[in-house]
Design an enzyme around this catalytic site. Sequence first.
Site, PDB file in Angstrom:
ATOM      1  CG  ASP A   1      -1.949   1.091   1.190  1.00 34.75           C
ATOM      2  OD1 ASP A   1      -2.310   1.538   0.084  1.00 34.75           O
ATOM      3  OD2 ASP A   1      -2.398   1.512   2.272  1.00 34.75           O
TER       4      ASP A   1
ATOM      5  CG  ASN B   1      -7.012  -2.072  -6.365  1.00 35.36           C
ATOM      6  OD1 ASN B   1      -6.084  -2.862  -6.167  1.00 35.36           O
ATOM      7  ND2 ASN B   1      -7.358  -1.158  -5.462  1.00 35.36           N
TER       8      ASN B   1
END
Length: 255
Positions: free
Chosen positions: A34, A82
Amino acid sequence: MNMDVNPNPTNPAGLSTPDIPAEFIPRHIALVMDGNGRWAQERGMPRTEGHKRGEAVLMDAVDACLAMGVPYLSAYAFSTENWRRTASEVRFLMGFNRDVLRRQRDMLHEKGVRVVWLGRRPRLWRSVIRELEAAEELTRNNTTMTLGLCINYGGRAELVDAARKIARDAADGKIVPERISEELLAQYLYDPGMPDVDLFLRPSGEKRTSNFLIWQSAYAEMVYQDKLFPDFTHEDMFAAIEEYARRDRRFGGTK
């Protein structure tokens, strides 16, 4: 003596590792990669530059796990959520994941790493699926470590897919519903041989699981690091494993 050859095949990078007893090494680390986009934006670069840097960082994390004797590493590369990102970033990530597999699979194979793909086929580019399947086939007999690449993956999606397969088998008379257990359900997950997550590791400063391996992480030790993934190093992986080794794991019981 040839100094280019590492005498320890499980430590291909020749890393200096902390001294941790084998019984305190996690069997399975779940890694949330991340902060790539934020890392790039903070430096005035396109978000894609952060993803590019993440490739080398992931390979460094693999080497750190090999050096420490971690049998299973799962990397969250692209989630089912995503797809909500901009079309241009999604296109980049699809092509990038495909190209990373093409570039790295031979090196992973040489290190004895078995590659497995966890995720859904729908929506995923066929070219990405081909590279994933090629990497799986090339490395399927490797036993040093398993690298689970979670691409188009979501923890809830995995449980839904498992429930659908169980329902079909129950309708066909292959399963008695009353005999469905945790052990049986686990056999319908994307990788039935995956051990439960011991260490759930997330750099970037965020403190949430983001729908990653939610079944397997029921009793995972959570370690959050205030560092964006492109700045993550093997020393950070070692520090996370040391933190894990200090934890008192009771699994709902007492000692």
